[in-house]
Design a protein around this motif. Structure first.
Motif, mmCIF file in Angstrom:
data_model
loop_
_atom_site.group_PDB
_atom_site.id
_atom_site.type_symbol
_atom_site.label_atom_id
_atom_site.label_comp_id
_atom_site.label_asym_id
_atom_site.label_seq_id
_atom_site.Cartn_x
_atom_site.Cartn_y
_atom_site.Cartn_z
ATOM 1 N N ILE A 12 130.935 7.087 32.594
ATOM 2 C CA ILE A 12 132.177 6.939 33.361
ATOM 3 C C ILE A 12 131.800 6.659 34.805
ATOM 4 O O ILE A 12 131.157 7.485 35.469
ATOM 5 N N VAL A 13 132.181 5.477 35.286
ATOM 6 C CA VAL A 13 131.917 5.091 36.671
ATOM 7 C C VAL A 13 133.223 5.275 37.449
ATOM 8 O O VAL A 13 134.122 4.433 37.396
ATOM 9 N N ALA A 33 132.716 15.821 20.554
ATOM 10 C CA ALA A 33 131.787 16.250 21.612
ATOM 11 C C ALA A 33 131.166 15.024 22.267
ATOM 12 O O ALA A 33 129.985 14.700 22.040
ATOM 13 N N PRO A 34 131.921 14.298 23.092
ATOM 14 C CA PRO A 34 131.373 13.110 23.738
ATOM 15 C C PRO A 34 130.288 13.470 24.745
ATOM 16 O O PRO A 34 130.416 14.446 25.485
ATOM 17 N N ASN A 35 129.234 12.704 24.743
ATOM 18 C CA ASN A 35 128.171 12.895 25.738
ATOM 19 C C ASN A 35 128.522 12.037 26.941
ATOM 20 O O ASN A 35 128.346 10.818 26.922
ATOM 21 N N ILE A 36 129.030 12.655 27.982
ATOM 22 C CA ILE A 36 129.553 11.939 29.137
ATOM 23 C C ILE A 36 128.576 12.022 30.301
ATOM 24 O O ILE A 36 128.110 13.102 30.675
ATOM 25 N N VAL A 37 128.288 10.836 30.872
ATOM 26 C CA VAL A 37 127.475 10.753 32.089
ATOM 27 C C VAL A 37 128.375 10.194 33.182
ATOM 28 O O VAL A 37 129.121 9.234 32.966
ATOM 29 N N HIS A 38 128.292 10.812 34.382
ATOM 30 C CA HIS A 38 129.188 10.444 35.475
ATOM 31 C C HIS A 38 128.402 9.770 36.596
ATOM 32 O O HIS A 38 127.377 10.257 37.041
ATOM 33 N N ALA A 39 128.904 8.611 37.037
ATOM 34 C CA ALA A 39 128.338 7.924 38.199
ATOM 35 C C ALA A 39 129.474 7.624 39.170
ATOM 36 O O ALA A 39 130.576 7.244 38.754
ATOM 37 N N GLN A 40 129.204 7.761 40.486
ATOM 38 C CA GLN A 40 130.272 7.593 41.466
ATOM 39 C C GLN A 40 130.084 6.355 42.335
ATOM 40 O O GLN A 40 130.914 6.085 43.211
ATOM 41 N N SER A 41 129.018 5.612 42.127
ATOM 42 C CA SER A 41 128.772 4.392 42.905
ATOM 43 C C SER A 41 128.025 3.388 42.034
ATOM 44 O O SER A 41 127.502 3.742 40.963
ATOM 45 N N VAL A 58 129.427 2.766 25.571
ATOM 46 C CA VAL A 58 130.468 2.110 26.342
ATOM 47 C C VAL A 58 130.398 2.570 27.798
ATOM 48 O O VAL A 58 129.940 3.684 28.093
ATOM 49 N N VAL A 59 130.827 1.700 28.699
ATOM 50 C CA VAL A 59 130.928 2.033 30.124
ATOM 51 C C VAL A 59 132.387 1.917 30.531
ATOM 52 O O VAL A 59 133.030 0.880 30.295
ATOM 53 N N LEU A 60 132.929 2.993 31.111
ATOM 54 C CA LEU A 60 134.301 3.001 31.626
ATOM 55 C C LEU A 60 134.208 2.816 33.133
ATOM 56 O O LEU A 60 133.676 3.675 33.842
ATOM 57 N N LEU A 61 134.737 1.697 33.653
ATOM 58 C CA LEU A 61 134.475 1.286 35.028
ATOM 59 C C LEU A 61 135.727 1.257 35.892
ATOM 60 O O LEU A 61 136.703 0.577 35.576
ATOM 61 N N ASP A 62 135.664 2.015 36.990
ATOM 62 C CA ASP A 62 136.693 1.907 38.032
ATOM 63 C C ASP A 62 136.285 0.759 38.953
ATOM 64 O O ASP A 62 135.100 0.597 39.283
ATOM 65 N N LEU A 63 137.256 -0.034 39.409
ATOM 66 C CA LEU A 63 136.932 -1.238 40.179
ATOM 67 C C LEU A 63 136.779 -1.006 41.670
ATOM 68 O O LEU A 63 136.442 -1.935 42.405
#
Length: 336
Positions: A12-13, A33-41, A58-63
């Protein structure tokens, strides 16, 4: 609600903590039990993706990130997410921008204001399966291309309706003497002898009446230098770049047919020799046997004996001629 128990690695970006928590809640509604990794930039995202220990589904991307946003962010993300679907989650509702994003390779474009747990889960599943099928198709096309272009036998693809060559392999170019560009400006009629055109039209009617069936047959083709060859052709239906076509495999059997013809000719010569031995020679031999039997009679006068001896000489001459003929035919057959 039954949750999906499959293990999903999801990046998740998102630089908004509230949106990140909301997305996480939506995922946990449908995934056990999703394995979630968080990135902020973008910098963090690039580091996560390039880490060989991470393989994201999958990558969930904020624009809108602190270091990149919009088109630039999309282009840079797609450069590093080669085998991972990217789903955009944004508050930017411009239709043209969303269409442009999809055209660049974004798997899906979802508005945060309209986002639900059910909608997000379905999008993730669809995008993962779509990429999987796309990769399978790509791999299949790659295998076809390798089989086609690396085949030691001539192969080509032609349009069923126009008879135009759509693709030819290197073996066909070498065997027929045409370059690829020359082939692609020709039709099947250009490699058929003019005297075979009537039969070619009949064969074409059969092929068009059964467009999707496997077909094979023996035909004659003509090379660029004018040499006519006998070929064993096998063909099958294929969709090629949106066109109904047939893929053709050609085996030149000219030498084989010539060899068979030579064997048949030699067999005929051997049969002639055998006939000479068993029939032509048999007559004078039978005469000689009869004359010898007569000569063994003690009551023959000199005149009768002279006649029989003369007949014996004639028969011996006939046998000599037959033996000479057999020797000549055998020698000619050996030379061939």
């Amino acid at each position: 609600m039954i949750k999906d128990k499959k293990l999903y690695n999801i990046l998740i970006v998102e630089d908004n903590p509230g949106d990140f928590l909301l997305i996480t809640d939506y995922l946990e509604e449908h995934i056990n039990a999703p394995n979630i990794v968080h990135a902020q930039s973008f910098k963090e995202t690039k580091k996560c993706i390039e880490n060989t220990l991470n393989k994201f589904d999958v990558v969930l991307l904020d624009l809108s990130l602190s270091d990149k946003s919009g088109d630039e962010l999309i282009e840079n993300i797609l450069e590093i997410c080669i085998d991972t679907p990217v789903i955009v989650l944004t508050g930017y509702s411009d239709i043209d921008f969303s269409i442009n994003s999809i055209s660049k390779g974004i798997a899906d474009y979802l508005l945060k204001d309209e986002l639900t747990g059910d909608g997000l889960y379905k999008s993730i599943i669809y995008c993962i399966e779509r990429l999987k099928k796309s990769n399978e198709l790509t791999e299949s096309e790659k295998r076809y291309s390798e089989l086609f272009h690396l085949s030691p036998l001539p192969m080509w693809v032609y349009d069923i309706d126009t008879l135009e060559f759509l693709d030819v392999n290197e073996a066909a170019q070498k065997h027929y003497g045409y370059t690829e560009s020359e082939f692609l400006q020709m039709t099947l009629k250009d490699i058929r002898p003019q005297q075979d055109m009537s039969a070619f039209e009949d064969q074409l009617k059969i092929a068009r009446a059964h467009p999707k069936e496997f077909l094979s047959g023996l035909f004659r083709h003509i090379k660029k230098n004018g040499t006519i060859i006998d070929v064993d052709v096998q063909s099958n239906f294929i969709h090629y770049k949106g066109r109904n076509a047939r893929v053709i495999l050609v085996n030149d059997i000219t030498d084989r047919l010539e060899y068979i013809s030579a064997i048949e000719t030699k067999n005929k010569e051997l049969q002639d020799i055998a006939w000479l031995q068993s029939h032509v020679m048999r007559a004078p031999v039978a005469k000689i046997m009869g004359i010898v039997h007569l000569l063994q009679r003690i009551d023959l006068d000199e005149v009768e004996k002279s006649i029989l001896l003369n007949d014996l000489n004639v028969c011996a001459t006939e046998i000599d001629q037959v033996i000479h003929d057999i020797a000549t035919k055998t020698h000619k057959a050996r030379l061939k």
